[in-house]
Design a protein around this motif. Structure first.
Motif, PDB file in Angstrom:
ATOM      1  N   ARG A  37       0.837  -1.191   0.000  1.00 21.16           N
ATOM      2  CA  ARG A  37       0.000   0.000   0.000  1.00 21.16           C
ATOM      3  C   ARG A  37       0.874   1.242   0.000  1.00 21.16           C
ATOM      4  N   ILE A  38       0.477   2.224  -0.797  1.00 18.52           N
ATOM      5  CA  ILE A  38       1.046   3.574  -0.760  1.00 18.52           C
ATOM      6  C   ILE A  38      -0.134   4.496  -0.508  1.00 18.52           C
ATOM      7  N   VAL A  39      -0.123   5.158   0.652  1.00 16.69           N
ATOM      8  CA  VAL A  39      -1.312   5.847   1.133  1.00 16.69           C
ATOM      9  C   VAL A  39      -1.108   7.360   1.127  1.00 16.69           C
ATOM     10  N   GLU A  40      -2.122   8.078   0.685  1.00 17.31           N
ATOM     11  CA  GLU A  40      -2.117   9.539   0.735  1.00 17.31           C
ATOM     12  C   GLU A  40      -2.832   9.977   2.005  1.00 17.31           C
ATOM     13  N   HIS A  41      -2.124   9.841   3.135  1.00 20.69           N
ATOM     14  CA  HIS A  41      -2.682  10.246   4.422  1.00 20.69           C
ATOM     15  C   HIS A  41      -1.556  10.844   5.243  1.00 20.69           C
ATOM     16  N   PRO A  42      -1.726  12.032   5.810  1.00 26.41           N
ATOM     17  CA  PRO A  42      -0.606  12.721   6.466  1.00 26.41           C
ATOM     18  C   PRO A  42       0.020  11.947   7.616  1.00 26.41           C
ATOM     19  N   ILE A  43      -0.800  11.245   8.407  1.00 24.30           N
ATOM     20  CA  ILE A  43      -0.252  10.498   9.546  1.00 24.30           C
ATOM     21  C   ILE A  43       0.612   9.339   9.059  1.00 24.30           C
ATOM     22  N   VAL A  44       0.103   8.590   8.078  1.00 25.94           N
ATOM     23  CA  VAL A  44       0.853   7.452   7.546  1.00 25.94           C
ATOM     24  C   VAL A  44       2.146   7.926   6.898  1.00 25.94           C
ATOM     25  N   LYS A  45       2.065   8.994   6.132  1.00 20.74           N
ATOM     26  CA  LYS A  45       3.244   9.519   5.447  1.00 20.74           C
ATOM     27  C   LYS A  45       4.307   9.963   6.442  1.00 20.74           C
ATOM     28  N   GLN A  46       3.893  10.593   7.543  1.00 18.02           N
ATOM     29  CA  GLN A  46       4.861  11.055   8.539  1.00 18.02           C
ATOM     30  C   GLN A  46       5.534   9.881   9.233  1.00 18.02           C
ATOM     31  N   ILE A  47       4.754   8.868   9.587  1.00 21.16           N
ATOM     32  CA  ILE A  47       5.332   7.714  10.276  1.00 21.16           C
ATOM     33  C   ILE A  47       6.337   6.991   9.385  1.00 21.16           C
ATOM     34  N   ILE A  48       5.971   6.758   8.130  1.00 21.65           N
ATOM     35  CA  ILE A  48       6.890   6.062   7.218  1.00 21.65           C
ATOM     36  C   ILE A  48       8.143   6.900   6.980  1.00 21.65           C
ATOM     37  N   GLN A  49       7.975   8.201   6.880  1.00 19.56           N
ATOM     38  CA  GLN A  49       9.117   9.083   6.669  1.00 19.56           C
ATOM     39  C   GLN A  49      10.125   8.964   7.812  1.00 19.56           C
ATOM     40  N   GLU A  50       9.622   8.813   9.037  1.00 17.40           N
ATOM     41  CA  GLU A  50      10.499   8.792  10.203  1.00 17.40           C
ATOM     42  C   GLU A  50      10.898   7.388  10.650  1.00 17.40           C
ATOM     43  N   VAL A  51      10.076   6.396  10.333  1.00 15.66           N
ATOM     44  CA  VAL A  51      10.322   5.037  10.835  1.00 15.66           C
ATOM     45  C   VAL A  51      10.734   4.084   9.720  1.00 15.66           C
ATOM     46  N   GLY A  52      10.251   4.320   8.506  1.00 12.13           N
ATOM     47  CA  GLY A  52      10.468   3.388   7.415  1.00 12.13           C
ATOM     48  C   GLY A  52       9.204   2.602   7.126  1.00 12.13           C
ATOM     49  N   PRO A  53       9.265   1.601   6.261  1.00 12.77           N
ATOM     50  CA  PRO A  53       8.078   0.813   5.910  1.00 12.77           C
ATOM     51  C   PRO A  53       7.422   0.176   7.128  1.00 12.77           C
ATOM     52  N   LEU A  54       6.138  -0.132   6.977  1.00 12.73           N
ATOM     53  CA  LEU A  54       5.354  -0.718   8.058  1.00 12.73           C
ATOM     54  C   LEU A  54       4.756  -2.040   7.613  1.00 12.73           C
ATOM     55  N   LEU A  55       4.610  -2.956   8.550  1.00 14.68           N
ATOM     56  CA  LEU A  55       3.777  -4.138   8.361  1.00 14.68           C
ATOM     57  C   LEU A  55       2.439  -3.842   9.009  1.00 14.68           C
ATOM     58  N   ALA A  56       1.339  -4.117   8.316  1.00 10.69           N
ATOM     59  CA  ALA A  56       0.046  -3.725   8.884  1.00 10.69           C
ATOM     60  C   ALA A  56      -1.076  -4.632   8.406  1.00 10.69           C
ATOM     61  N   THR A  57      -2.147  -4.568   9.170  1.00 16.31           N
ATOM     62  CA  THR A  57      -3.407  -5.210   8.829  1.00 16.31           C
ATOM     63  C   THR A  57      -4.504  -4.286   9.330  1.00 16.31           C
ATOM     64  N   SER A  58      -5.757  -4.641   9.094  1.00 20.76           N
ATOM     65  CA  SER A  58      -6.842  -3.781   9.576  1.00 20.76           C
ATOM     66  C   SER A  58      -6.970  -3.902  11.088  1.00 20.76           C
ATOM     67  N   ALA A  59      -7.319  -2.802  11.739  1.00 18.30           N
ATOM     68  CA  ALA A  59      -7.355  -2.741  13.205  1.00 18.30           C
ATOM     69  C   ALA A  59      -8.711  -3.196  13.724  1.00 18.30           C
ATOM     70  N   ASN A  60      -8.949  -4.477  13.619  1.00 19.28           N
ATOM     71  CA  ASN A  60     -10.171  -5.073  14.151  1.00 19.28           C
ATOM     72  C   ASN A  60      -9.888  -6.529  14.489  1.00 19.28           C
ATOM     73  N   VAL A  61     -10.656  -7.062  15.401  1.00 16.63           N
ATOM     74  CA  VAL A  61     -10.552  -8.487  15.687  1.00 16.63           C
ATOM     75  C   VAL A  61     -11.024  -9.256  14.463  1.00 16.63           C
ATOM     76  N   SER A  62     -10.299 -10.298  14.088  1.00 18.24           N
ATOM     77  CA  SER A  62     -10.688 -11.091  12.926  1.00 18.24           C
ATOM     78  C   SER A  62     -12.130 -11.577  13.068  1.00 18.24           C
ATOM     79  N   GLY A  63     -12.888 -11.446  11.984  1.00 18.43           N
ATOM     80  CA  GLY A  63     -14.288 -11.842  12.015  1.00 18.43           C
ATOM     81  C   GLY A  63     -15.227 -10.712  12.361  1.00 18.43           C
ATOM     82  N   PHE A  64     -14.696  -9.484  12.487  1.00 16.57           N
ATOM     83  CA  PHE A  64     -15.520  -8.327  12.800  1.00 16.57           C
ATOM     84  C   PHE A  64     -15.239  -7.251  11.761  1.00 16.57           C
ATOM     85  N   PRO A  65     -16.199  -6.366  11.469  1.00 18.75           N
ATOM     86  CA  PRO A  65     -15.964  -5.322  10.464  1.00 18.75           C
ATOM     87  C   PRO A  65     -14.795  -4.419  10.837  1.00 18.75           C
ATOM     88  N   SER A  66     -14.193  -3.842   9.830  1.00 20.79           N
ATOM     89  CA  SER A  66     -13.050  -2.956  10.047  1.00 20.79           C
ATOM     90  C   SER A  66     -13.434  -1.756  10.906  1.00 20.79           C
TER      91      SER A  66
END
Length: 290
Positions: free
Chosen positions: A113-142
């Motif tokens: 993913r390459i995201v146009e979102h200021p928070i994501v862009k700032q974190i990647i700029q300072e930390v580097g690439p991220l591993l991620a998934t959706s922030a919900n318990v599996s089996g529940f809506p995002s």
């Protein structure tokens, strides 16, 4: 430990060191809330699988800042079809599946993913690439808000970053080289095929939470009145003005209701949000959760 709320920009910078050292954090994206950890932390993915109670065989997404960084992580050049899709839709609500030569991963492909979102862009700029998934318990809506993340992960050691998801619906997941759409999300299959000038195979899997919820759709308030008159026992959630930014929140509310039912007043031929049509009907979950 209760999840900590933090504001973006100045306050966010105070927590970069924690993220850099391996702290799991929840963050808003253009689509839905993500649950991430620095890509540079060895075996960081195990933390995400444990928190989500997620099958380790399911893939995570890699968040990068550019196509050059994508190819660096993949240790492989993108194919012509992938470049076409990336140039058209990235940054944006699309997960690009590509083959890779990175020995860190056992699976043959990775989702980026390459995201146009200021928070994501700032974190990647300072930390580097991220591993991620959706922030919900599996089996529940995002989740689409920090409060919903806290509902799913109470008393977990997660840094919850406050913010707004730009869209509130999940990304489209596509392997452009193989012409396979694993999830038709915000970007439509027709848009993908138009860029590739070729038909794609849709290879969806049903979202597991849809086995627990019953979704009804009526076109207008007259039809809604008729429906409620015919179904007097209906005690679920009624959503009269569905919007992308609140769609999953309504589903989460319905799943917590006594009857786990929801009815949407929605006419796909006369709506401000035609994108909802494919989320109200068949919905897909590839495992690339964002």
């Amino acid at each position: 430990m209760e999840p900590a709320d933090i504001e973006r920009s100045g306050v966010l910078s105070q927590h970069i060191e924690r993220i850099r050292s391996g702290q799991v954090f929840a963050f808003p994206t253009d689509t839905v809330y993500g649950l991430g950890v620095s890509f540079l932390i060895p075996e960081a993915d195990k933390q995400l699988f444990a928190l989500k109670r997620r099958n380790p065989q399911k893939a995570l997404s890699v968040y990068v800042s550019s196509l050059e960084e994508l190819e660096y992580v993949a240790q492989r050049r993108l194919g012509e079809a992938s470049i076409k899709i990336a140039q058209k839709f990235l940054p944006g609500p699309l997960t690009l599946i590509t083959k890779h030569n990175n020995p860190r991963f056992s699976q043959k492909t990775l989702g980026f993913r390459i995201v146009e979102h200021p928070i994501v862009k700032q974190i990647i700029q300072e930390v580097g690439p991220l591993l991620a998934t959706s922030a919900n318990v599996s089996g529940f809506p995002s989740a689409v808000s920090s409060d919903e993340v806290k509902q799913d992960f109470p008393e977990k050691d997660i840094l919850v970053i406050s913010g707004t998801c730009s869209i509130g619906l999940e990304s489209t997941v596509v392997d452009a080289e193989e012409r396979i759409i694993y999830r038709e999300g915000v970007v439509s299959a027709a848009e993908i095929e138009d860029v590739l000038q070729a038909k794609c195979t849709c290879s969806p899997r049903s979202q597991s939470f849809r086995e627990s919820i019953r979704i009804y759709v009526v076109k207008n308030h007259v039809d809604l009145s008729s429906f409620l008159s015919a179904k007097l026992a209906f005690k679920g959630v009624i959503c009269q003005h569905p919007q992308p930014c609140t769609f999953y929140s309504v589903l989460r509310q319905a799943l917590r209701s006594s009857t786990q039912e929801v009815i949407f007043v929605y006419d796909e031929k006369n709506t401000e949000y035609p994108v909802l049509s494919r989320f109200l009907g068949a919905s897909y979950d590839s495992g690339y959760a964002l």
